[in-house]
Structure formats: structure tokens, C-alpha cells
Design an enzyme around this catalytic site. Sequence first.
Site, mmCIF file in Angstrom:
data_model
loop_
_atom_site.group_PDB
_atom_site.id
_atom_site.type_symbol
_atom_site.label_atom_id
_atom_site.label_comp_id
_atom_site.label_asym_id
_atom_site.label_seq_id
_atom_site.Cartn_x
_atom_site.Cartn_y
_atom_site.Cartn_z
ATOM 1 N N GLU A 91 -5.748 -7.986 4.039
ATOM 2 C CA GLU A 91 -6.906 -8.374 3.246
ATOM 3 C C GLU A 91 -6.492 -8.747 1.817
ATOM 4 O O GLU A 91 -5.556 -8.179 1.268
ATOM 5 C CB GLU A 91 -7.924 -7.229 3.208
ATOM 6 C CG GLU A 91 -8.541 -6.993 4.582
ATOM 7 C CD GLU A 91 -9.568 -5.867 4.611
ATOM 8 O OE1 GLU A 91 -10.544 -6.005 5.359
ATOM 9 O OE2 GLU A 91 -9.400 -4.856 3.911
ATOM 10 N N CYS A 104 -6.644 -10.178 -5.898
ATOM 11 C CA CYS A 104 -5.981 -8.905 -5.629
ATOM 12 C C CYS A 104 -5.225 -9.090 -4.314
ATOM 13 O O CYS A 104 -5.839 -9.349 -3.279
ATOM 14 C CB CYS A 104 -7.049 -7.823 -5.508
ATOM 15 S SG CYS A 104 -6.411 -6.220 -5.023
ATOM 16 N N CYS A 111 0.728 1.051 4.493
ATOM 17 C CA CYS A 111 1.294 1.673 3.290
ATOM 18 C C CYS A 111 1.850 3.038 3.661
ATOM 19 O O CYS A 111 1.311 3.724 4.518
ATOM 20 C CB CYS A 111 0.197 1.838 2.230
ATOM 21 S SG CYS A 111 0.811 2.477 0.655
ATOM 22 N N CYS A 115 -1.801 8.372 -0.019
ATOM 23 C CA CYS A 115 -2.774 8.918 -0.985
ATOM 24 C C CYS A 115 -4.055 9.308 -0.246
ATOM 25 O O CYS A 115 -4.572 8.537 0.561
ATOM 26 C CB CYS A 115 -3.088 7.896 -2.072
ATOM 27 S SG CYS A 115 -1.638 7.413 -3.026
ATOM 28 N N CYS A 118 -7.405 7.027 -0.262
ATOM 29 C CA CYS A 118 -7.268 5.578 -0.102
ATOM 30 C C CYS A 118 -7.399 5.168 1.365
ATOM 31 O O CYS A 118 -6.813 5.794 2.244
ATOM 32 C CB CYS A 118 -5.914 5.140 -0.650
ATOM 33 S SG CYS A 118 -5.599 3.379 -0.491
ATOM 34 N N CYS A 332 -11.663 -0.976 -5.024
ATOM 35 C CA CYS A 332 -10.393 -0.243 -5.052
ATOM 36 C C CYS A 332 -10.291 0.754 -3.923
ATOM 37 O O CYS A 332 -11.192 1.557 -3.711
ATOM 38 C CB CYS A 332 -10.252 0.550 -6.343
ATOM 39 S SG CYS A 332 -10.185 -0.460 -7.780
HETATM 40 N N1 SAH Z 1 0.040 1.349 -4.112
HETATM 41 C C1 SAH Z 1 -0.313 0.867 -5.416
HETATM 42 C C2 SAH Z 1 -1.209 -0.312 -5.314
HETATM 43 C C3 SAH Z 1 -2.599 -0.017 -4.782
HETATM 44 S S1 SAH Z 1 -3.626 -0.380 -6.101
HETATM 45 C C4 SAH Z 1 -0.880 1.997 -6.238
HETATM 46 O O1 SAH Z 1 -1.077 3.074 -5.697
HETATM 47 O O2 SAH Z 1 -1.068 1.825 -7.431
HETATM 48 C C5 SAH Z 1 -5.063 0.294 -5.803
HETATM 49 C C6 SAH Z 1 -5.573 1.168 -6.942
HETATM 50 O O3 SAH Z 1 -6.779 1.717 -6.447
HETATM 51 C C7 SAH Z 1 -4.635 2.339 -7.218
HETATM 52 O O4 SAH Z 1 -4.773 2.784 -8.532
HETATM 53 C C8 SAH Z 1 -5.201 3.374 -6.272
HETATM 54 O O5 SAH Z 1 -4.814 4.663 -6.629
HETATM 55 C C9 SAH Z 1 -6.674 3.118 -6.431
HETATM 56 N N2 SAH Z 1 -7.468 3.631 -5.329
HETATM 57 C C10 SAH Z 1 -7.078 3.868 -4.063
HETATM 58 N N3 SAH Z 1 -8.097 4.364 -3.337
HETATM 59 C C11 SAH Z 1 -9.156 4.415 -4.156
HETATM 60 C C12 SAH Z 1 -10.500 4.807 -3.987
HETATM 61 N N4 SAH Z 1 -10.945 5.255 -2.819
HETATM 62 N N5 SAH Z 1 -11.322 4.706 -5.042
HETATM 63 C C13 SAH Z 1 -10.877 4.223 -6.234
HETATM 64 N N6 SAH Z 1 -9.619 3.836 -6.440
HETATM 65 C C14 SAH Z 1 -8.766 3.939 -5.426
#
Ligand code: SAH
Length: 342
Positions: A91, A104, A111, A115, A118, A332
Site C-alpha cells: 500500500e 507515503c 515488517c 511494534c 502497528c 499512521c
Molecule cells: N518502520 C518505520 C516506518 C513506519 S512509519 C518506523 O517505525 O518509524 C509509521 C509511523 O507511524 C511510525 O512512527 C510508527 O511508529 C507510527 N505508527 C505505527 N502504528 C501506529 C498507530 N497505530 N497509530 C499511530 N502511529 C502509528
Amino acid sequence: MKKNIKDYNLDNLKNLMVEIGEKPYRAEQIFQWIFKENVTNFDDMTNISKELKDKLKEKFDLHVFNIITKQESKDGTKKYLFDVLDGNAIESVLMEYKHGKTICVSTQIGCKMGCKFCASTGVPFIRNLTAGEIVEQLLAIERDENIKISNLVFMGIGEPLDNYDNVMQAIKLLNNQKGINMGARHISLSTSGLVPKIYKLADENLQCTLSISLHAASDKKRSSMMPVNDVYNIEKLMEACRYYIEKTNRRISFEYALAKENNDNLDDAKELVKLLKGVLCHVNLIPINKIENGKFAKSTNENIIKFRDYLNSKGIVATIRRELGSDIDAACGQLRKKEVNK
Ligand code: SAH
């Protein structure tokens, strides 16, 4: 499968031309057709001889993604699901801001970081995307919408620093003035905190913005949200960040997703201030987006504002990220790898 010609930067193409007995200047012409004119077919390269086109077609393709679905949010955000031509799908999201259109992009199919909050977690990691596949996300959307995209964020599916070489090659392709011509300052890279790669990135001396997904200021809390913290804890991460700032003179953006009764109270804010005091940075507060079966819920607006105001009152510049595309699962942390049934 044929090789993706979009994985080649201008120097690679020049070498290729020499290898196949062509003049090096042809490389520049081909490069422009691919990245500036955004053609989808070798036959559209009108100043290239039929003979050279045939040679190219034999070994290469232009790796044009198919759009499986395109969804539009009420705020204008568009989410694309692309068929990346090997049975997998990824996506990408197009957002409209006052300062221009921002894409984006995803960097991996799946991945490994795990986390807890996510949506990319819980689906298996398949493979890295190549540089050409990363850039094709932008080219495909520019073709589909007939637009020029001005900014790019590496914030889709995947951990960009876990696919370091291809992401660097993609940045070079984006930067090249003969092609897409997107300046490094229009590019942001977000990482969950792969410390050795942050040092490596600092030494590249790029002018991209670095975002660090911090989300908590204590190891206990951060480890409960992000397993990567067990490998590179906050102290190591901050050391790398200080090195990055010293080397590049660039401000780091710390991302902090606020989850109700988890990391959003005043004590958390105090801890964050202590951690970031004196660091050249900006804090991006993200109201956490609840994911399917996720245990984290969005903070209340009141808490988010209090958190921001507290940081600002202590001299840490903090803003709340505007939520875009949450109604189409494009905000995000909501992107997921999808299977294509072929
Ligand atoms: N792997 C990288 C790139 C992903 S960016 C990273 O972790 O930075 C996506 C951003 O959205 C990151 O800051 C991630 O922590 C955040 N993110 C992931 N899941 C989210 C959620 N459910 N709500 C808000 N932000 C989230």
C-alpha cells in the site's frame, strides 16, 4: 522475470550502455524517459533506435505496477493497493497538504519490527522492495492522477533502515535532477531505531529529515510497545541521534503516538522533556490509531493537547499531527501487506 530497469541509476545505466556497445549518452536519454517522462513502454522512447529498444526489451522491463484498488477518504487522502507483479501487494498513500502533495511509500513487503500498536505487525515479512519498486509507487500515482508529487515520506509498510541499500538507491533516484528531481529536503525517513544504521545514515550526509519513532521515554514502556528497544535501548538510541545531529546539523523529528492510559499522562511528558532537553528536535504527537485486535486506544483530545502544551511550555517544540485518511485505513500504522490472489 526480467530485470527492473528502474533499479538502475544513471551511472548504472551508463555502464550498461558501454557493456552492450552503445554510446553512454543514451543512458541519459533512457533515464529521462523512465523517471522524467514516466513512460510505461519502451516503444514510447521516441529518440531511441529500434535496435536499442529491442535490446532493452529482451533483458528488462519497466516494472509498471497494476492498481488493484484505490480508495479515497473524505479528506482527499488516497490509498493505493499495488500489485508488485510477484503475487504480493503493498500500500501507498497520497496526501494533500498546503505545501504540496506528499506520498507515503512502503519499503518492505511486511515488517520484522513487531511494534505492538502497528497493523504491519502480525503479517509475515516477505521481502525487501527494490529501489525501483520504491520509486515506482511515486511514478504510478503521478501517472494515475496526472500530478507532480512534491514530498515523500518513508512511512509506509516496512522499516526503511532494515532495507538500507535499496532505500539509499531510491533516494538517489528521487534526487537526480535529470529525472524526478525531488530534493532531499522534501524527503523524510522514519525509523523504529536501528542504531547502527542511524550512524551509517549520518555519515551519508544527506539533507533528508530523520524521524525517530520514540513513543515512550522510559525503556520499560518503550520495550512494551516496541521490541526493537530490547536490542537498542533509549540511551543507545539517543547517543546515535546526538551523533546524527552533530554530523548533519539537522533537526530530528521524534514521533510519539499517544495511547490512552499508556504513555499519555503528565509524568510521561515530564520524562520526555528530561530525555529531549537540549536536543535539536521537534516532537510530532500522533493520536494513536486503533488497529484490529490492538490493545492501545487513542488518547482523549484533552490529554493530547495537555501533553503538547506541557512540552511546549518546557521549550520542546511539539505539534499534533493532523490525522489523514483514517476512514480508509490509510492513517499512521494502518497499512498492511495484502496477498493478491492470482
Ligand atoms: N518502520 C518505520 C516506518 C513506519 S512509519 C518506523 O517505525 O518509524 C509509521 C509511523 O507511524 C511510525 O512512527 C510508527 O511508529 C507510527 N505508527 C505505527 N502504528 C501506529 C498507530 N497505530 N497509530 C499511530 N502511529 C502509528
